[in-house]
Design an enzyme around this catalytic site. Structure first.
Site, PDB file in Angstrom:
ATOM      1  N   GLN A 188      -4.954  -1.411   9.508  1.00  0.00           N
ATOM      2  CA  GLN A 188      -4.923  -2.753   8.925  1.00  0.00           C
ATOM      3  C   GLN A 188      -5.571  -3.764   9.867  1.00  0.00           C
ATOM      4  O   GLN A 188      -5.277  -3.790  11.066  1.00  0.00           O
ATOM      5  CB  GLN A 188      -3.461  -3.148   8.622  1.00  0.00           C
ATOM      6  CG  GLN A 188      -3.298  -4.469   7.905  1.00  0.00           C
ATOM      7  CD  GLN A 188      -3.825  -4.457   6.474  1.00  0.00           C
ATOM      8  OE1 GLN A 188      -3.822  -3.430   5.801  1.00  0.00           O
ATOM      9  NE2 GLN A 188      -4.276  -5.601   5.991  1.00  0.00           N
ATOM     10  N   ASP A 228     -11.285   3.052   3.957  1.00  0.00           N
ATOM     11  CA  ASP A 228     -11.674   1.644   3.983  1.00  0.00           C
ATOM     12  C   ASP A 228     -13.187   1.487   3.836  1.00  0.00           C
ATOM     13  O   ASP A 228     -13.668   0.380   3.588  1.00  0.00           O
ATOM     14  CB  ASP A 228     -11.298   1.053   5.353  1.00  0.00           C
ATOM     15  CG  ASP A 228     -10.280  -0.060   5.249  1.00  0.00           C
ATOM     16  OD1 ASP A 228     -10.005  -0.515   4.123  1.00  0.00           O
ATOM     17  OD2 ASP A 228      -9.774  -0.467   6.301  1.00  0.00           O
ATOM     18  N   LYS A 284       0.843  -1.201   0.000  1.00  0.00           N
ATOM     19  CA  LYS A 284       0.000   0.000   0.000  1.00  0.00           C
ATOM     20  C   LYS A 284       0.873   1.245   0.000  1.00  0.00           C
ATOM     21  O   LYS A 284       0.639   2.188  -0.769  1.00  0.00           O
ATOM     22  CB  LYS A 284      -0.926   0.004   1.226  1.00  0.00           C
ATOM     23  CG  LYS A 284      -2.093  -0.958   1.088  1.00  0.00           C
ATOM     24  CD  LYS A 284      -2.855  -1.167   2.397  1.00  0.00           C
ATOM     25  CE  LYS A 284      -3.915  -2.268   2.184  1.00  0.00           C
ATOM     26  NZ  LYS A 284      -4.536  -2.739   3.415  1.00  0.00           N
TER      27      LYS A 284
END
Ligand code: GUN
Length: 296
Positions: A98, A121, A54
């Site tokens: 995460q 997200d 990422k």
């Protein structure tokens, strides 16, 4: 085998190109360089690889990357205070914590602490609710990637039968919402669904997101269906040598490919789309936070 292979790497590369062009235009016209903060708690090996990818792709798209690596012993209070600092930092347009978090940390409380305008997200209840209500929202990245691959294979989805297997908040539920918004007739199936095979056989579009290796067999597939396999499962592969493993999806690929018209491989299908959609969401967040309009 008859199915066309849906090349997620190629679609993702094209999307990353579009993102890089939008980033460059944002900087030229408005002096804005979007920033993405990724928070990794603990030492999960797969998560470390995802986070490194990422960060690299964020920089390659011309954006700022802020990496925060915290020990597995981090308290919830410590993590929440980092989230509060990132919420307040104007250089940060997107925040991703995460998952999974180490035991003892409550993912729901942490996600609810993220500013919904920076929740790239798409997991904050505010964004989940906006998606359900049909209001512009930050949408979870893997579902967005699935939708883009399905549109790339089929174009207009109006009136098609879609079956989504798996009802997680990260994938199944938002995929069902996105395909409903695209005018498909959607069935959300799951581990308690009766006669899953016959439900799946209705599907012009079958999305497998259960996390069970090779659970969807060839006889679940309607002739000509488009099959999207979200599963990434590591399984023992003694045929490659002792102790070796390989990645498989939730779909028995060769069996399904004999009947489907198009299918995503694992790896190289949905996986590459997820980060590309994360980058796209970060540009969207940077624009919306500044009152600039984002194309639908
Ligand atoms: N872990 C696996 N997939 C995801 C994702 O889409 N978002 C976050 N935050 N963590 C993940």
């Amino acid at each position: 085998m008859s199915a066309r292979v849906i090349d997620g790497k190629r679609v993702a590369e094209a999307l990353r190109g579009e993102v890089a062009a939008r980033v460059a235009a944002l900087e030229t016209r408005h002096g804005v360089k979007p920033g993405l903060a990724v928070v990794l708690v603990g030492e999960d090996p797969a998560s470390k690889v995802y986070v490194a990818n990422k960060a690299r792709q964020t920089v390659e798209a011309g954006m700022r990357s802020f990496e925060h690596k915290l020990p597995a012993t981090t308290s919830e209070g410590g993590l929440l205070s980092l989230v509060a600092r990132l919420n307040a930092d104007d250089a940060v347009d997107g925040i991703l914590v995460q998952l999974p978090l180490p035991s003892g940390l409550d993912a729901t409380r942490v996600i609810e602490a993220i500013d919904p305008a920076k929740d790239v997200d798409g997991l904050h209840p505010m964004n989940a609710g906006r998606l359900m209500a049909g209001i512009p929202a930050l949408v979870p990245c893997t579902p967005l990637g699935c939708q883009k691959l399905i549109r790339s294979a089929l174009g207009d989805l109006t009136g098609l039968e879609a079956v989504v297997v798996g009802r997680s908040i990260l994938v199944g539920k938002p995929v069902a919402q996105l395909l409903t918004a695209d005018n498909a007739t959607v069935t959300l199936a799951h581990s308690r669904t009766r006669d899953l095979a016959s439900v799946c056989r209705r599907a012009d579009i079958l999305v497998a997101a259960v996390g069970k290796p090779l659970m969807i067999r060839g006889d679940f597939i309607k002739k000509g269906a488009v099959v999207i396999d979200v599963g990434i499962n590591r399984v023992p592969a003694p045929e490659l040598g002792e102790g070796r493993t390989r990645l498989v999806g939730d779909v028995a690929y060769e069996e399904a490919a004999a009947t489907a018209s198009a299918i995503t491989p694992v790896p190289g299908g949905v996986g590459p789309m997820t980060i590309a959609c994360l980058l796209s969401n970060t540009v969207d967040a940077a624009m919306r936070r500044r009152g600039l309009s984002v194309k639908a």
